[in-house]
Design a protein around this motif. Sequence first.
Motif, PDB file in Angstrom:
ATOM      1  N   VAL A   1       0.856  -1.236  -0.115  1.00 50.06           N
ATOM      2  CA  VAL A   1      -0.040   0.155   0.038  1.00 50.06           C
ATOM      3  C   VAL A   1       1.026   1.057  -0.104  1.00 50.06           C
ATOM      4  CG1 VAL A   1      -1.781  -1.232   1.200  1.00 50.06           C
ATOM      5  CG2 VAL A   1      -0.188   0.242   2.609  1.00 50.06           C
ATOM      6  N   LEU A   2       0.150   2.393  -0.377  1.00 51.33           N
ATOM      7  CA  LEU A   2       1.043   3.740  -0.233  1.00 51.33           C
ATOM      8  C   LEU A   2       0.573   4.243   1.296  1.00 51.33           C
ATOM      9  CD1 LEU A   2       0.408   5.339  -3.413  1.00 51.33           C
ATOM     10  CD2 LEU A   2       2.227   3.875  -3.044  1.00 51.33           C
ATOM     11  N   TYR A   3       1.632   4.564   1.873  1.00 51.65           N
ATOM     12  CA  TYR A   3       1.301   5.215   3.227  1.00 51.65           C
ATOM     13  C   TYR A   3       1.972   6.868   3.338  1.00 51.65           C
ATOM     14  CZ  TYR A   3       1.714   5.588   8.482  1.00 51.65           C
ATOM     15  OH  TYR A   3       1.605   6.131   9.779  1.00 51.65           O
ATOM     16  N   VAL A   4       0.749   7.689   3.182  1.00 54.05           N
ATOM     17  CA  VAL A   4       0.792   8.876   3.089  1.00 54.05           C
ATOM     18  C   VAL A   4       1.247   9.622   4.441  1.00 54.05           C
ATOM     19  CG1 VAL A   4       0.221  11.318   1.942  1.00 54.05           C
ATOM     20  CG2 VAL A   4      -0.351   9.179   1.018  1.00 54.05           C
ATOM     21  N   THR A   5       2.429  10.299   4.891  1.00 55.01           N
ATOM     22  CA  THR A   5       2.643  10.827   5.905  1.00 55.01           C
ATOM     23  C   THR A   5       3.082  12.434   5.900  1.00 55.01           C
ATOM     24  OG1 THR A   5       5.036  10.148   5.841  1.00 55.01           O
ATOM     25  CG2 THR A   5       3.482   8.349   6.634  1.00 55.01           C
ATOM     26  N   SER A   6       3.392  12.947   7.062  1.00 52.86           N
ATOM     27  CA  SER A   6       4.100  14.244   7.107  1.00 52.86           C
ATOM     28  C   SER A   6       5.276  14.183   6.267  1.00 52.86           C
ATOM     29  CB  SER A   6       4.225  14.464   8.407  1.00 52.86           C
ATOM     30  OG  SER A   6       5.037  15.876   8.659  1.00 52.86           O
ATOM     31  N   PRO A   7       5.528  15.260   5.701  1.00 51.78           N
ATOM     32  CA  PRO A   7       7.150  15.355   4.972  1.00 51.78           C
ATOM     33  C   PRO A   7       8.130  15.748   5.893  1.00 51.78           C
ATOM     34  CG  PRO A   7       5.633  17.586   4.870  1.00 51.78           C
ATOM     35  CD  PRO A   7       4.724  16.574   5.422  1.00 51.78           C
ATOM     36  N   ASP A   8       7.815  16.019   7.047  1.00 49.21           N
ATOM     37  CA  ASP A   8       9.039  16.039   8.230  1.00 49.21           C
ATOM     38  C   ASP A   8       8.991  14.707   9.258  1.00 49.21           C
ATOM     39  OD1 ASP A   8      10.918  16.938  10.008  1.00 49.21           O
ATOM     40  OD2 ASP A   8       9.584  18.498  10.816  1.00 49.21           O
ATOM     41  N   LEU A   9       9.693  13.845   8.991  1.00 48.79           N
ATOM     42  CA  LEU A   9       9.820  12.902   9.963  1.00 48.79           C
ATOM     43  C   LEU A   9      10.774  12.908  10.823  1.00 48.79           C
ATOM     44  CD1 LEU A   9       8.251   9.878   7.716  1.00 48.79           C
ATOM     45  CD2 LEU A   9       7.243  11.364   9.170  1.00 48.79           C
ATOM     46  N   GLY A  10      11.539  13.835  10.951  1.00 46.01           N
ATOM     47  CA  GLY A  10      12.780  13.945  11.881  1.00 46.01           C
ATOM     48  C   GLY A  10      12.451  13.702  13.430  1.00 46.01           C
ATOM     49  N   ARG A  11      13.526  13.275  14.074  1.00 45.98           N
ATOM     50  CA  ARG A  11      12.878  12.950  15.472  1.00 45.98           C
ATOM     51  C   ARG A  11      13.189  14.118  16.338  1.00 45.98           C
ATOM     52  NH1 ARG A  11      16.188   8.103  18.499  1.00 45.98           N
ATOM     53  NH2 ARG A  11      16.435   7.411  16.322  1.00 45.98           N
ATOM     54  N   GLU A  12      12.047  14.187  16.982  1.00 46.04           N
ATOM     55  CA  GLU A  12      12.071  15.571  17.785  1.00 46.04           C
ATOM     56  C   GLU A  12      12.824  15.294  19.196  1.00 46.04           C
ATOM     57  OE1 GLU A  12       7.993  16.411  17.866  1.00 46.04           O
ATOM     58  OE2 GLU A  12       7.868  16.978  15.668  1.00 46.04           O
ATOM     59  N   GLY A  13      13.829  15.963  19.660  1.00 47.14           N
ATOM     60  CA  GLY A  13      14.748  15.731  20.706  1.00 47.14           C
ATOM     61  C   GLY A  13      14.953  17.013  21.381  1.00 47.14           C
ATOM     62  N   ASN A  14      15.122  17.064  22.625  1.00 51.78           N
ATOM     63  CA  ASN A  14      15.560  18.222  23.324  1.00 51.78           C
ATOM     64  C   ASN A  14      17.100  18.426  23.172  1.00 51.78           C
ATOM     65  OD1 ASN A  14      16.518  20.176  25.379  1.00 51.78           O
ATOM     66  ND2 ASN A  14      14.407  20.098  26.436  1.00 51.78           N
ATOM     67  N   SER A  15      17.350  19.625  22.430  1.00 51.81           N
ATOM     68  CA  SER A  15      18.987  19.778  22.235  1.00 51.81           C
ATOM     69  C   SER A  15      19.930  19.798  23.466  1.00 51.81           C
ATOM     70  CB  SER A  15      18.835  21.075  21.116  1.00 51.81           C
ATOM     71  OG  SER A  15      18.260  20.811  20.070  1.00 51.81           O
ATOM     72  N   LEU A  16      19.166  20.607  24.135  1.00 46.69           N
ATOM     73  CA  LEU A  16      20.292  20.697  25.459  1.00 46.69           C
ATOM     74  C   LEU A  16      20.425  19.374  25.936  1.00 46.69           C
ATOM     75  CD1 LEU A  16      18.862  24.139  26.954  1.00 46.69           C
ATOM     76  CD2 LEU A  16      20.847  23.754  25.520  1.00 46.69           C
ATOM     77  N   VAL A  17      19.367  18.546  26.048  1.00 44.99           N
ATOM     78  CA  VAL A  17      19.206  17.480  26.908  1.00 44.99           C
ATOM     79  C   VAL A  17      20.422  16.363  26.147  1.00 44.99           C
ATOM     80  CG1 VAL A  17      18.150  15.329  27.374  1.00 44.99           C
ATOM     81  CG2 VAL A  17      17.122  17.444  27.763  1.00 44.99           C
ATOM     82  N   LEU A  18      20.172  16.423  24.728  1.00 43.40           N
ATOM     83  CA  LEU A  18      21.292  15.595  23.817  1.00 43.40           C
ATOM     84  C   LEU A  18      22.640  16.250  23.950  1.00 43.40           C
ATOM     85  CD1 LEU A  18      19.165  15.347  20.696  1.00 43.40           C
ATOM     86  CD2 LEU A  18      19.115  13.916  22.437  1.00 43.40           C
ATOM     87  N   VAL A  19      22.794  17.223  24.202  1.00 40.39           N
ATOM     88  CA  VAL A  19      24.165  17.930  24.624  1.00 40.39           C
ATOM     89  C   VAL A  19      24.639  17.329  25.707  1.00 40.39           C
ATOM     90  CG1 VAL A  19      25.645  19.946  24.869  1.00 40.39           C
ATOM     91  CG2 VAL A  19      24.053  19.791  22.726  1.00 40.39           C
ATOM     92  N   GLY A  20      23.913  17.481  26.737  1.00 45.17           N
ATOM     93  CA  GLY A  20      24.121  17.006  28.226  1.00 45.17           C
ATOM     94  C   GLY A  20      24.622  15.468  27.975  1.00 45.17           C
ATOM     95  N   VAL A  21      23.649  14.675  27.413  1.00 47.15           N
ATOM     96  CA  VAL A  21      24.099  13.352  27.428  1.00 47.15           C
ATOM     97  C   VAL A  21      25.444  13.181  26.629  1.00 47.15           C
ATOM     98  CG1 VAL A  21      23.378  11.040  26.285  1.00 47.15           C
ATOM     99  CG2 VAL A  21      21.608  12.687  27.459  1.00 47.15           C
ATOM    100  N   SER A  22      25.693  13.620  25.546  1.00 45.26           N
ATOM    101  CA  SER A  22      26.900  13.534  24.807  1.00 45.26           C
ATOM    102  C   SER A  22      28.017  13.859  25.751  1.00 45.26           C
ATOM    103  CB  SER A  22      26.972  14.268  23.723  1.00 45.26           C
ATOM    104  OG  SER A  22      25.822  13.798  22.814  1.00 45.26           O
ATOM    105  N   SER A  23      27.999  15.097  26.541  1.00 44.55           N
ATOM    106  CA  SER A  23      29.090  15.458  27.527  1.00 44.55           C
ATOM    107  C   SER A  23      29.138  14.530  28.509  1.00 44.55           C
ATOM    108  CB  SER A  23      28.500  16.993  27.941  1.00 44.55           C
ATOM    109  OG  SER A  23      28.498  17.892  27.161  1.00 44.55           O
ATOM    110  N   THR A  24      28.154  13.890  28.933  1.00 50.52           N
ATOM    111  CA  THR A  24      28.373  12.769  29.900  1.00 50.52           C
ATOM    112  C   THR A  24      29.203  11.760  29.450  1.00 50.52           C
ATOM    113  OG1 THR A  24      26.310  13.541  30.981  1.00 50.52           O
ATOM    114  CG2 THR A  24      27.191  11.480  31.770  1.00 50.52           C
ATOM    115  N   ALA A  25      28.954  11.207  28.190  1.00 45.34           N
ATOM    116  CA  ALA A  25      29.527  10.072  27.395  1.00 45.34           C
ATOM    117  C   ALA A  25      31.112  10.465  27.394  1.00 45.34           C
ATOM    118  CB  ALA A  25      28.879  10.117  26.189  1.00 45.34           C
ATOM    119  N   VAL A  26      31.530  11.823  27.053  1.00 44.20           N
ATOM    120  CA  VAL A  26      32.892  12.104  26.778  1.00 44.20           C
ATOM    121  C   VAL A  26      33.538  11.858  28.095  1.00 44.20           C
ATOM    122  CG1 VAL A  26      34.367  14.016  26.499  1.00 44.20           C
ATOM    123  CG2 VAL A  26      32.372  13.616  24.849  1.00 44.20           C
ATOM    124  N   ALA A  27      32.786  12.339  29.252  1.00 45.05           N
ATOM    125  CA  ALA A  27      33.501  12.389  30.559  1.00 45.05           C
ATOM    126  C   ALA A  27      33.799  10.936  30.887  1.00 45.05           C
ATOM    127  CB  ALA A  27      32.385  12.885  31.789  1.00 45.05           C
TER     128      ALA A  27
END
Length: 848
Positions: free
Chosen positions: A529-555
């Motif tokens: 079948v054809l599945y018609v969706t929104s053109p914007d399917l990018g994952r919506e995440g909190n940028s500040l949280v993601l930066v914090g998680v990555s900083s913790t991983a560096v540490a």
Amino acid sequence: EVDEGPAAPEVRGVEEKADGAEEKAAEEDVESVEEASAAVAIPDPEVIVAAAAMAATAAAVTSEVPAETPTTPSPAEEKKKKEQEQEGGVGGTSSSPPVGSTSAVDKARALRAAAEKARLEAERMDAELTLEKITKLEKELGSRKAREDADRARDIRNQLEQLNQKLSGEAAAPVLGKEEMADSGMASTVSPLYSRDAVTGETKLNIGGGGSEEKKGLIDVPETEPLTDDEIERRVELFKTSPDFLKVLVATTAGFENVGSGSDVNATALVLKLHEDDVVFRRNQAEVEAENFDLVELTEALRKSGGEVNAIGLGEDEDEEKPTFTKDQIEAKVKELEAVPKFVKNLFPDEVGKNDTALAIKMLTDDWENEKMANSLWGGGKDKQKKKTEDSNKEGESTLFGSGGSFGGAFGDDGASETDRMIQSLFPKQVIEREDETSMPTEATMKIVMEDVLTKLKLFSPSGQAEKVLGGYIVRGTNSYDDGAALIDALDAQTAKSPRAKGRVLVHYISDPTPVSEEQLMMGDRDPVLYVTSPDLGREGNSLVLVGVSSTAVASAWYTALYPFLINPDVLKRAEEQLDLANAGMEYNLDWLTGEAIPLYAAFVAAVAAHEVAHRVVAGVYGLNITVPTLIPSLVTGVTGQITAFKTPPKDRQQMLDFAIAGPVSGLAVSAALLFAGCGLTASADAATYANFPALPVEILRQSSLGAGIIEGVLGNGLLSVPVSAAATSAVADITISLHPFAIAGFFGLLVNGCALLPFGRTDGGRIATALFGRSGTQLVGLITLLTLFLAGLTVSDLLLFYFSFIAFFQGELEMPCRNEVDEVDFSRVLLATAGGVLMLLTLIPMV
């Protein structure tokens, strides 16, 4: 001389009129009978002329002579009659009886009886001659000469139609010659029941001969060409190569009797009989459509409006909901029914099973009623259910990465319909639920898509209305493009041409994500079948949280670079001395430890970076839009993994597989190289240098068969061997082995990249599984992986238990749908994925 009586002149006048009527009827009927004889080739038209003349004469005489009416004679008439009788008796002579009106009536009646007898005899002869002509024409139609000459075969069929109408008592239309047909705009292949459109050339069934204006119109009639010799031979060969039981079944269905085995059947006769049945079926189908007022009215309304009309027999009450079907829906369903065997259609009632249009409408109506019933069972309607599902989703916990719920909603929503639960389990929340509701497709948007895009595709025909589901709409139809890639390219090209549709939706070609319907069970097929969706399917995440998680991983990665040095007793003693100085307020120096840890840290980052760089390279090749990676911390290996999400979906499963496998395989290659090089540097180091190397417990080094094999292969076989009796004891747990920093970084890199290949959720391994097994198959594989990982984490490794927690709660959903999920991956990719799976097992299965 005989006295003719007073009534003689009247009788002669009647006879003269009868003779005149006879001559006139004979002259008129000569022309009509000769024309009929030309149509049916009757050799003796004089018989019919004579019969018609006699019948006309009898009718004229009877109509002119009044019927005899008995009356009661008056007294004067009785007296006169007695006197005449007495006179006759005396003279001994009698005169001739008077000729009156009664003698004329008797004569007319006798003449009419003779004419009627002649007429019946003529009709009998005419019928016999007609039947004889039909038999000859049917034999000629089945001959090879007729099969080779298409024009002659069509003329024969036309004559047969005329003769059959004659036998049935219908008024046969005049038979036109080829030139006359050409002048009138008709082809010689068309019988009076049919007409050919002078503009389009389509053969049509005339249904508008009478009745109301609403019933007038044309219905398409499929035109069946005669079988050629090559086609007959092809079908015969196909029949001969079929299984014996199938031969018997087909022959019995076709009406052949006493068929014991397939070898008893005349294949050529069977092929011709099946073709004949097909021609008759198509003709009957067209005639049934013409006789069915409701179907004619529906078809005509669709042809005039090109829009939607109410289904037949449904929604008669004003307040009752009425299903509507478009012309394209009905035609697409009829096209699907062409592949259904005739014996299956015969299971339906005659008024439906013999009419593909009626059967198509019934199937569409059944689907509509089933969907309506299913929705009512789950809370009174689709709109209420949608709101209930949305409210339930909003009440759930949001996660760091925009995912919702444990295991990505794999078990669905208790209050959702079966369709909603399936879609929730197959697609990530970012697809089926958006914070910005305006970006989701609406009914108005889908109308634009249907009008500007889908209905204008040359090789795709929608078979129904767009079905509203979570995340968008599903459109069913028949795809005649070579593959899914060609369909997606055509969709994109057509969407780009429409200013109204461009940038408003994204169309995916996927396996049907809805529950299996009764129709699909009957057809034995489940089309994509054809599945018609929104053109914007990018994952919506909190940028500040993601930066914090990555900083913790560096540490945590820096911590991982330090603690192996502290496992070395000599290094740990030096570090403790410096800490004691610091505690005493005296000058201390730990820079030497930092200097020792930097190579290990840099090498581990290189292994992680190799993973990410490979993703970026493949994304660049395919033009994929991806996010910045988010590093996930770990207290065991420093980094559990990294999350690199798609901003736009891959074009197909092969692109997804290439992107997913490139990262882990590259990371494994770099990690294995670091481990091998580090072991070589360990073997060549002097005693002083070796004393400052970091160390790892033997118990950890044995958790990877691949890593342990490289270590023993370079440093010596049996280095990591432990007696079975001593396994899992505290003595073994205290044994450590010092290795060069590159070796330890490579070992940790193997574990991290090996875990990334585990087939679950939207990890790289989950993407590979989706590309290979599809979404439903990945769910089963993922469940097995999760259970195995949990048990291994409890009994073998804390690393696997930590990784289980991470993917179960943050990576449980499947990846966003590709644009084309129907086309399979190349066999070379299957081999590549198999090699990746082997590497994953060697990396994560402990050393025996």
